[in-house]
Design a protein around this motif. Structure first.
Motif, PDB file in Angstrom:
ATOM      1  N   PHE A   2      -3.990  -6.051 -18.247  1.00 14.95           N
ATOM      2  CA  PHE A   2      -4.716  -4.805 -18.485  1.00 14.95           C
ATOM      3  C   PHE A   2      -5.908  -5.054 -19.408  1.00 14.95           C
ATOM      4  CE2 PHE A   2      -0.490  -3.390 -17.290  1.00 14.95           C
ATOM      5  CZ  PHE A   2      -0.724  -2.270 -16.518  1.00 14.95           C
ATOM      6  N   GLU A   3      -6.901  -4.187 -19.255  1.00 21.40           N
ATOM      7  CA  GLU A   3      -8.085  -4.293 -20.110  1.00 21.40           C
ATOM      8  C   GLU A   3      -7.739  -4.219 -21.589  1.00 21.40           C
ATOM      9  OE1 GLU A   3     -11.151  -1.505 -19.246  1.00 21.40           O
ATOM     10  OE2 GLU A   3     -11.570  -2.365 -17.277  1.00 21.40           O
ATOM     11  N   GLY A   4      -6.793  -3.354 -21.923  1.00 22.23           N
ATOM     12  CA  GLY A   4      -6.482  -3.127 -23.329  1.00 22.23           C
ATOM     13  C   GLY A   4      -5.615  -4.209 -23.958  1.00 22.23           C
ATOM     14  N   GLY A   5      -5.264  -5.250 -23.193  1.00 20.59           N
ATOM     15  CA  GLY A   5      -4.478  -6.328 -23.773  1.00 20.59           C
ATOM     16  C   GLY A   5      -3.021  -6.333 -23.345  1.00 20.59           C
ATOM     17  N   ALA A   6      -2.581  -5.283 -22.666  1.00 18.70           N
ATOM     18  CA  ALA A   6      -1.206  -5.255 -22.192  1.00 18.70           C
ATOM     19  C   ALA A   6      -1.039  -6.141 -20.964  1.00 18.70           C
ATOM     20  CB  ALA A   6      -0.794  -3.820 -21.862  1.00 18.70           C
ATOM     21  N   VAL A   7       0.207  -6.470 -20.656  1.00 14.59           N
ATOM     22  CA  VAL A   7       0.522  -7.222 -19.446  1.00 14.59           C
ATOM     23  C   VAL A   7       1.545  -6.430 -18.644  1.00 14.59           C
ATOM     24  CG1 VAL A   7       0.035  -9.462 -20.488  1.00 14.59           C
ATOM     25  CG2 VAL A   7       2.355  -8.512 -20.613  1.00 14.59           C
ATOM     26  N   GLY A   8       1.668  -6.788 -17.371  1.00 16.50           N
ATOM     27  CA  GLY A   8       2.602  -6.033 -16.557  1.00 16.50           C
ATOM     28  C   GLY A   8       3.039  -6.772 -15.324  1.00 16.50           C
ATOM     29  N   THR A   9       4.130  -6.265 -14.739  1.00 21.68           N
ATOM     30  CA  THR A   9       4.562  -6.736 -13.424  1.00 21.68           C
ATOM     31  C   THR A   9       4.841  -5.520 -12.559  1.00 21.68           C
ATOM     32  OG1 THR A   9       6.880  -6.812 -14.103  1.00 21.68           O
ATOM     33  CG2 THR A   9       5.634  -8.850 -14.296  1.00 21.68           C
ATOM     34  N   VAL A  10       4.551  -5.685 -11.280  1.00 23.99           N
ATOM     35  CA  VAL A  10       4.781  -4.623 -10.308  1.00 23.99           C
ATOM     36  C   VAL A  10       5.411  -5.258  -9.085  1.00 23.99           C
ATOM     37  CG1 VAL A  10       3.650  -2.945  -8.799  1.00 23.99           C
ATOM     38  CG2 VAL A  10       2.867  -3.230 -11.140  1.00 23.99           C
ATOM     39  N   GLU A  11       6.296  -4.525  -8.459  1.00 27.56           N
ATOM     40  CA  GLU A  11       7.031  -5.059  -7.330  1.00 27.56           C
ATOM     41  C   GLU A  11       7.369  -3.931  -6.373  1.00 27.56           C
ATOM     42  OE1 GLU A  11      11.019  -7.555  -7.302  1.00 27.56           O
ATOM     43  OE2 GLU A  11      10.067  -7.455  -9.275  1.00 27.56           O
ATOM     44  N   ALA A  12       7.392  -4.199  -5.092  1.00 23.65           N
ATOM     45  CA  ALA A  12       7.917  -3.211  -4.151  1.00 23.65           C
ATOM     46  C   ALA A  12       8.554  -3.928  -2.983  1.00 23.65           C
ATOM     47  CB  ALA A  12       6.823  -2.275  -3.654  1.00 23.65           C
ATOM     48  N   SER A  13       9.469  -3.243  -2.344  1.00 30.18           N
ATOM     49  CA  SER A  13      10.189  -3.841  -1.226  1.00 30.18           C
ATOM     50  C   SER A  13      10.678  -2.744  -0.304  1.00 30.18           C
ATOM     51  CB  SER A  13      11.396  -4.645  -1.748  1.00 30.18           C
ATOM     52  OG  SER A  13      12.153  -5.140  -0.663  1.00 30.18           O
ATOM     53  N   ARG A  14      10.672  -3.065   0.984  1.00 31.18           N
ATOM     54  CA  ARG A  14      11.323  -2.190   1.967  1.00 31.18           C
ATOM     55  C   ARG A  14      12.621  -2.827   2.455  1.00 31.18           C
ATOM     56  NH1 ARG A  14       5.760  -1.158   5.454  1.00 31.18           N
ATOM     57  NH2 ARG A  14       5.180   0.847   4.534  1.00 31.18           N
ATOM     58  N   VAL A  15      13.012  -3.922   1.850  1.00 28.03           N
ATOM     59  CA  VAL A  15      14.228  -4.626   2.287  1.00 28.03           C
ATOM     60  C   VAL A  15      15.163  -4.882   1.109  1.00 28.03           C
ATOM     61  CG1 VAL A  15      13.138  -5.711   4.283  1.00 28.03           C
ATOM     62  CG2 VAL A  15      13.066  -6.868   2.064  1.00 28.03           C
ATOM     63  N   GLY A  62       0.806  -1.215   0.000  1.00 29.84           N
ATOM     64  CA  GLY A  62       0.000   0.000   0.000  1.00 29.84           C
ATOM     65  C   GLY A  62       0.841   1.268   0.000  1.00 29.84           C
ATOM     66  N   ASP A  63       1.973   1.197   0.644  1.00 29.08           N
ATOM     67  CA  ASP A  63       2.790   2.393   0.798  1.00 29.08           C
ATOM     68  C   ASP A  63       3.515   2.723  -0.502  1.00 29.08           C
ATOM     69  OD1 ASP A  63       4.120   4.497   2.030  1.00 29.08           O
ATOM     70  OD2 ASP A  63       5.723   3.220   2.790  1.00 29.08           O
ATOM     71  N   LEU A  64       4.075   1.708  -1.127  1.00 28.99           N
ATOM     72  CA  LEU A  64       4.876   1.925  -2.336  1.00 28.99           C
ATOM     73  C   LEU A  64       4.130   1.466  -3.588  1.00 28.99           C
ATOM     74  CD1 LEU A  64       8.284   0.642  -0.888  1.00 28.99           C
ATOM     75  CD2 LEU A  64       7.297   2.939  -0.778  1.00 28.99           C
ATOM     76  N   GLY A  65       3.582   0.244  -3.499  1.00 29.53           N
ATOM     77  CA  GLY A  65       2.905  -0.315  -4.664  1.00 29.53           C
ATOM     78  C   GLY A  65       1.751   0.550  -5.138  1.00 29.53           C
ATOM     79  N   ALA A  66       1.086   1.251  -4.215  1.00 24.41           N
ATOM     80  CA  ALA A  66      -0.031   2.113  -4.612  1.00 24.41           C
ATOM     81  C   ALA A  66       0.435   3.138  -5.647  1.00 24.41           C
ATOM     82  CB  ALA A  66      -0.601   2.823  -3.373  1.00 24.41           C
ATOM     83  N   HIS A  67       1.613   3.703  -5.426  1.00 23.36           N
ATOM     84  CA  HIS A  67       2.161   4.660  -6.398  1.00 23.36           C
ATOM     85  C   HIS A  67       2.369   4.007  -7.770  1.00 23.36           C
ATOM     86  CE1 HIS A  67       2.857   8.350  -4.222  1.00 23.36           C
ATOM     87  NE2 HIS A  67       3.528   7.757  -3.251  1.00 23.36           N
ATOM     88  N   THR A  68       2.951   2.828  -7.745  1.00 24.51           N
ATOM     89  CA  THR A  68       3.285   2.172  -9.004  1.00 24.51           C
ATOM     90  C   THR A  68       2.027   1.737  -9.745  1.00 24.51           C
ATOM     91  OG1 THR A  68       5.202   1.329  -7.806  1.00 24.51           O
ATOM     92  CG2 THR A  68       4.833   0.463 -10.025  1.00 24.51           C
TER      93      THR A  68
END
Lengths: 392, 392, 392, 392
Positions: C238-251, C184-190
């Motif tokens: 994604f709705e439009g057909g794209a794909v993605g990865t998201v990641e966050a870490s505090r360590v 929530g802290d970092l991933g929300a931004h991404t």
């Protein structure tokens, strides 16, 4: 005690310092209080607008009128307006912050330094890159011996706003107004950092070049001659045995404002670039390559005043740091104390005065002058070691 | 037609060229066939081992014995062994590939160039960085006018193997054997690239420095004096109006073999670093910054001979390209044709001969010499424009 | 018309927004005038000091007391304090700027979005990275079709302040106060940037991990359990057909605040990293590699308000841009106009309202929630498409 | 003892290994002698040309004919040709080097691993990136505990050769010939490195996407369907508690062959990119940022065989290192010794056999298969821990 500020000039440097003054209370609460009292300029309409935008109490079209009402003069006008107001201010005990280079002619710079010596007021020159946290950290590392003995310095300051021959003429391209071109405008910064990080320069060999010899008159009346350099290079021999090269250009396509330096010592090296001003690359003793240090930790110079690690600063923050140190020194002088740098860079400085001061400005000015003479004569020029002694 | 190769020297450069010769058949199948015939060296045991490892037919301890049995001499010995065997070979029509710098003394280099002029044999000098695909691409872009008119050149070649004062003395640190230090060993490469990419140099201002003036004798007998430079810098004025700076060091801590150049033109710029030799950074006309070009496409110089896009090459590949061009020129000369570069760099070269040749080597040698004289005299030195005319 | 500002919270985000408000008059003179009226906090001593430093008229220890005296509420408190004051403010027509994530529990976020829909006030959420000039430029390029159709998104937000198991417990590590951790802290931004640049997300597969399960109590009383994630990853469709990865870490050791994204389209790609926030790397149609664009030209989003090309901005400038857009929308709403983004990003936005708003915040919140559910259930979670319709 | 080599395939991988074999004698003189005996292919004309260029004694159009005359089979054909010849060779005691992935179908890969277990011959799989010096150094650092306990892995392998929908169909785009697309071709490498550097994977969540669903038939007969993925991503849970993400794409515009990994541990981190394969970025314990290590020192894995520090290697060198280790293991096996890695990476390996072997290939194959099943089922797939026990 509130310091009343007079500011001559309200364009680029005027905005930079007005912003810095406005930001001090929130981030450097121990800075002296200031009043943005008088803004000085000749164009009445533009001045009035700037007084409003930059938050000054009033405007004045003659700097002489303002001197009696201010404690501090920020002299941010074109180079040929540096000497007279600065000397007049110092003569009546008004503290002066003057943008670089000190003057457009060496003899005037000498007179400014003499005036500073003979005044009790603080006389500061605006080499703001000393106040980049990464540069202050570099100074700290070098002073602590972490690079060993310094052997080589390399600096280059590249801009590209004059690439196009259709770019119009301005006062910066006239020797009688600006003194020199890339040399004084950009090289002055690099030469100051060379001296800050490595030490005094013994002799210099310079090379200047003007690629575009006339440019369109900005008022549309034909062309005007360019009488300053578009680019220069210099080789340096430092007193301590190190060697160096310095370069600047206003026609380096692809480089907006790229001020980069490198230092090699017997046991380490470092690199910095203004376009990535939050980073310092450090080759440490025993390391295998350059470590990229993001200079945003609480322990880094000035950074504890701002944001948590990793929240980067910008170019303008250097002016906040610079004005903080300058105004702190002014307040100290007014209290009758010897003026000195704050804690944050004290380790790296033996001097008790604010630095860089007019003596530092004069040394750079002499180096600029020697670079030009070297170019003209085709030979190395030794630098005059004798300076006006500090009176502080 | 198989070319019989004699090779003087079997250490660093010997391995580099022996490897290149061995790789040609698989990747450059139209290269002339070669026989690694004679390897020349003085230490019989080491020579025998090298004959075996490097795949030669036999060894010889005197180069004079070999000349009669070979078509091509690779002269890869220390600098002071460049002149005599090269001249003797050229005099009897043996083609010569000589490592750089051409000689350790200017007058000997002049004699070598004269011998090359008077011989029908190809006389090549080993400026291998011309054969880095990224550098050949840079040449192609400049020749096509994509950077506009060139205004500024910047080169630096940094190594760090002499940082430690305990690093022992070697022939490379003796002026009578090596000629100069960082200047001739590293600067020669950079000066050749400056000329290759920008054009001839009119005048030079040089600065040399030796930081460590004596070093341990490698045989443990006290110390021996260092009589060459650890580092140098130079300012260049090019015939075409461009300016430049060149620098090299063997004491730049953190830089193993960092040869970097930058070129600024009126409409574009480019940058290259040997540590990332598959990359060329190009600021194009109309672009906003440097584009990182991975020079591994089929259309890039030499790359079609190797691997698919993105499969990077190494330092040694430059020797394969260089030897391919050289041997192709040799074969052509033997067939009585005018010698010329292959297709791949032809656009960028007006010459019909193999380049760089001994005349190119001589020009660099004169620049090295002028740099040293400039340092000694403290003034700019004009470069002698008159060259031995090409006889090819 | 002067907008009276109430601000809940005076630490990190409080300083960031107080600074932004203070800087608007000098650099965005067309921004509405504001009065820093009430600062809200519970610790009276700390509050009093902050009122002084941040330049507020007075302090209040209960936000309810302040609502009647302000036009705008900046809700910058811990996540569990977002819902109640925001809803109360919106209900009485006070405009709200709420820091992200919208809430610590999804149902509360839904209620906040409903309150926003039913209010005439502007309800903004603090996804400040949309206001980095380089990100706004990225949006402009994508909207103009310069990357073609977007196929892939990659984002990672790395910090390292929790590497050390001895780092003490704080509210950010408690699920009931923070909702989640890095997610929530970092991933929300991404996730917001993913949606801003690529479009809505259809389904998500998430993975969370807590490496250090208890930490020292900051008051020295043993340890407290960590009930949120130290790191997470997610795969996006994604709705439009794209794909993605998201990641966050505090360590992620060595990364202080490293928020980086990459986008690949059919005809171009781009890359951004917060540690170099003045730069955007763009692979253009027909180009051979990424061009490094220094996003400091006058034509770049927001940059004309600041300094000449090459004079870089910092992290805090994003808040100035964000508050400028938000307050402009507030002033517009008070004048009865439809609220909309200013010129500078208008090209990239079809909406007439300030964005990102509470609906945008809710969509991110649902994605955070789906990521957690996906982790728990080990399967992909489709995202609820139905949103509270905009009432503006 | 000279090892007689048979090689199936003479295109990309064929050239890479033929070159590696040819280079061993000069740079790895203790490698076993080899004879490039038989080159195997179906197209007689192309085969004859390749026999000549790649330096083989003869060609064969049926691999069955060759098995009796060789000691070692390099199986470098398309994926669907991996199983049968490899199993036949192992069954008669011929040592096998098979390119990755092991097979196009999991059950065939299982049969290959069983054949390897039941044979005394060495069965190697071509995960050549383990033999990049920087990767071997990374393994060494991790094994020595310099990063502490590993928590996070991130890998991505980006290519762009399929960006253009007009790029024609090939066997690599057919599931029945290739097994999968980016997943097996690129992801197999990354998954192997994940396991090599971090350890075994417990469970995987995968996501595949085909953006262009049919492509022009290369013989000009309409279009053919693409039955493999253009791009994939996966989330990993490692046995040891670490987490990871892996991604690959053939449609990432601007990335020719960009294989990059990152590892974060409790006390350090590292990063690598194939486009700069001589570099490893290391965040060390106590350091402030990533140090750029140029992995070209004598003490670095394999580097002592090549050139002095700073003289960079290329992609193809990984095959020389790989074949050196493989052939050394073969020679050792023929002498009846337990097969094992050479000194250079022994510290990092507890195994006495050549690694990566068919068991390693099978583990990767199972992960590829689980990734596909996870995509199909929308849920995490646990990995089968049971392997054919090693018979060596």
């Amino acid at each position: 005690m509130t310091l009343r500020i007079g500011m001559l000039g309200y364009r680029f440097m005027g905005r930079a310092h007005a912003n810095a003054l406005a930001r001090l209370p929130m981030f450097f609460p121990d800075a002296p209080d200031v009043e943005r009292a008088v803004l000085i300029g000749r164009d009445e309409a533009a001045l009035a607008a700037a007084v409003d935008t930059l938050g000054f109490d009033r405007g004045a079209t003659d700097w002489r009128d303002a001197l009696g009402e201010i404690d501090v003069l920020y002299n941010l006008g074109p180079n040929h307006l540096h000497p007279e107001p600065s000397i007049a201010a110092l003569d009546r005990g008004v503290h002066v912050f003057c943008e670089k280079p000190l003057a457009h002619e060496l003899d005037l710079a000498e007179r400014m330094a003499t005036a500073a010596r003979d005044s009790d007021a603080v006389a500061a020159i605006g080499f703001n890159y000393r106040f980049v946290p990464a540069i202050a950290l570099a100074k700290r590392l070098i002073a602590a011996g972490e690079l060993g003995e310094i052997r080589q310095f390399r600096g280059r300051y590249l801009q590209d706003w004059l690439c196009d021959p259709a770019e119009p003429w301005s006062w910066r391209l006239d020797e009688s107004l600006a003194g020199s071109g890339a040399l004084g405008d950009l090289g002055a910064h690099t030469l100051d950092l060379a001296r800050y990080l490595v030490g005094d320069v013994d002799a210099v060999s310079g090379h200047l070049r003007t690629f575009v010899e006339e440019r369109p008159d900005p008022r549309g009346e034909g062309t005007r001659p360019v009488t300053v350099d578009d680019a220069f290079s210099a080789q340096l021999a430092f007193e301590g045995g190190a060697v160096g090269t310095v370069e600047a250009s206003r026609v380096a396509d692809g480089h907006a404002n790229d001020h980069a330096i490198a230092v090699h010592g017997t046991e380490g090296s470092l690199r910095f670039s203004l376009e990535r001003l939050n980073e310092l690359a450090v080759k440490r003793r025993g390391g295998r390559g350059y470590e990229r240090v993001l200079v945003t930790d609480e322990s880094d110079p000035y950074v504890d005043h701002w944001w948590p690690p990793g929240h980067v600063l910008g170019w303008e923050h250097t002016f906040v740091h610079e004005d903080y140190e300058f105004l702190t020194a002014v307040a100290s002088a007014r209290r009758g104390e010897s003026t000195r740098q704050s804690e944050s860079v004290r380790e790296a400085e033996s001097a008790q005065r604010f630095r860089p001061d007019f003596r530092d400005g004069l040394v750079v000015q002499r180096t600029l002058d020697a670079t030009e003479r070297s170019h003209r004569d085709g030979e190395w020029i030794p630098l005059d070691a004798e300076l006006p002694p500090s009176a502080n």
